[in-house]
Design a protein around this motif. Structure first.
Motif, short mmCIF file in Angstrom:
data_model
loop_
_atom_site.label_atom_id
_atom_site.label_comp_id
_atom_site.label_asym_id
_atom_site.label_seq_id
_atom_site.Cartn_x
_atom_site.Cartn_y
_atom_site.Cartn_z
N PRO A 130 0.84 -1.22 0.00
CA PRO A 130 0.00 0.00 0.00
C PRO A 130 0.87 1.26 0.00
N GLN A 131 0.29 2.33 -0.48
CA GLN A 131 1.00 3.59 -0.63
C GLN A 131 1.45 4.16 0.72
N TRP A 132 0.64 4.04 1.76
CA TRP A 132 0.98 4.65 3.05
C TRP A 132 2.22 3.97 3.67
N ILE A 133 2.43 2.67 3.36
CA ILE A 133 3.61 1.98 3.88
C ILE A 133 4.86 2.47 3.13
N THR A 134 4.74 2.63 1.83
CA THR A 134 5.90 3.12 1.07
C THR A 134 6.22 4.57 1.46
N ASP A 135 5.23 5.33 1.90
CA ASP A 135 5.49 6.70 2.36
C ASP A 135 6.21 6.71 3.71
N LEU A 136 6.04 5.66 4.53
CA LEU A 136 6.69 5.58 5.85
C LEU A 136 8.14 5.12 5.77
N ILE A 137 8.52 4.49 4.69
CA ILE A 137 9.87 3.93 4.59
C ILE A 137 10.95 5.02 4.75
N PRO A 138 10.85 6.18 4.17
CA PRO A 138 11.92 7.18 4.36
C PRO A 138 12.01 7.72 5.80
N VAL A 139 10.89 7.75 6.51
CA VAL A 139 10.90 8.30 7.88
C VAL A 139 11.00 7.20 8.94
N ALA A 140 11.01 5.95 8.54
CA ALA A 140 11.05 4.85 9.50
C ALA A 140 12.28 4.89 10.38
N PRO A 141 13.47 5.16 9.86
CA PRO A 141 14.63 5.23 10.76
C PRO A 141 14.48 6.31 11.83
N TRP A 142 13.89 7.44 11.45
CA TRP A 142 13.67 8.51 12.44
C TRP A 142 12.65 8.08 13.49
N LEU A 143 11.61 7.42 13.07
CA LEU A 143 10.60 6.96 14.03
C LEU A 143 11.20 5.92 14.99
N VAL A 144 12.02 5.02 14.45
CA VAL A 144 12.66 4.01 15.30
C VAL A 144 13.64 4.69 16.26
N ALA A 145 14.37 5.69 15.78
CA ALA A 145 15.32 6.40 16.64
C ALA A 145 14.59 7.12 17.77
N ILE A 146 13.49 7.78 17.44
CA ILE A 146 12.70 8.47 18.47
C ILE A 146 12.14 7.47 19.46
N LEU A 147 11.66 6.35 18.98
CA LEU A 147 11.15 5.31 19.86
C LEU A 147 12.23 4.76 20.79
N LEU A 148 13.44 4.54 20.26
CA LEU A 148 14.53 4.03 21.07
C LEU A 148 14.98 5.06 22.12
N VAL A 149 15.04 6.32 21.73
CA VAL A 149 15.41 7.37 22.69
C VAL A 149 14.35 7.45 23.80
N GLY A 150 13.09 7.40 23.43
CA GLY A 150 12.02 7.42 24.43
C GLY A 150 12.10 6.23 25.36
N LEU A 151 12.35 5.06 24.82
CA LEU A 151 12.48 3.86 25.64
C LEU A 151 13.69 3.97 26.57
N PHE A 152 14.79 4.48 26.03
CA PHE A 152 16.00 4.66 26.84
C PHE A 152 15.73 5.62 28.00
N LEU A 153 15.11 6.77 27.71
CA LEU A 153 14.81 7.74 28.77
C LEU A 153 13.81 7.17 29.78
N TRP A 154 12.87 6.40 29.33
CA TRP A 154 11.89 5.81 30.24
C TRP A 154 12.56 4.84 31.20
N ARG A 155 13.53 4.08 30.69
CA ARG A 155 14.21 3.09 31.54
C ARG A 155 15.30 3.72 32.41
#
Length: 120
Positions: free
Chosen positions: A3-28
């Motif tokens: 689907p188109q919305w998944i292909t649109d997420l591919i360029p920003v996926a590393p940023w989303l994963v990085a933000i998620l990891l930073v949030g998880l790190f700060l939470w822990r």
């Protein structure tokens, strides 16, 4: 077909994963960071803040200086010196008591094994 919305997420996926990891790190790690922050506040001291109601917290070296002054006062009271210390007052009272006891006759104790009125 993807689907188109998944292909649109591919360029920003590393940023989303990085933000998620930073949030998880700060939470822990956040509680540990707060504990270290409080520890450093106790070492360095915190000035008074009237707006937030934060009282002044003296730093470690300020508190140690106060303890040194207090120990010096205690040391002055515990050892004989100028005649104004607690130790001097105790020594004076002890000397007066010894002088008084030296003047008193020695105690005598008598035991009456025959009570008055005879044995029943």
């Amino acid at each position: 077909m993807i689907p188109q919305w998944i292909t649109d997420l591919i360029p920003v996926a590393p940023w989303l994963v990085a933000i998620l990891l930073v949030g998880l790190f700060l939470w822990r790690v956040g509680p540990s960071l707060r504990k270290w922050g409080r520890f450093l506040d106790r070492i360095n001291g915190v000035p008074e803040d009237k707006k937030s109601g934060q009282k002044e917290i003296p730093g470690l070296f300020e508190r140690m200086d106060r303890q040194d002054e207090l120990l010096e006062t205690i040391r002055h009271e515990l050892f004989p010196n100028s005649g104004k210390s607690l130790r001097d007052a105790v020594d004076k009272q002890h000397k007066q008591l010894e002088d008084h006891l030296a003047q008193c006759p020695p105690p005598t104790t008598t035991i009456n094994v025959n009570p008055p009125g005879g044995t029943p």
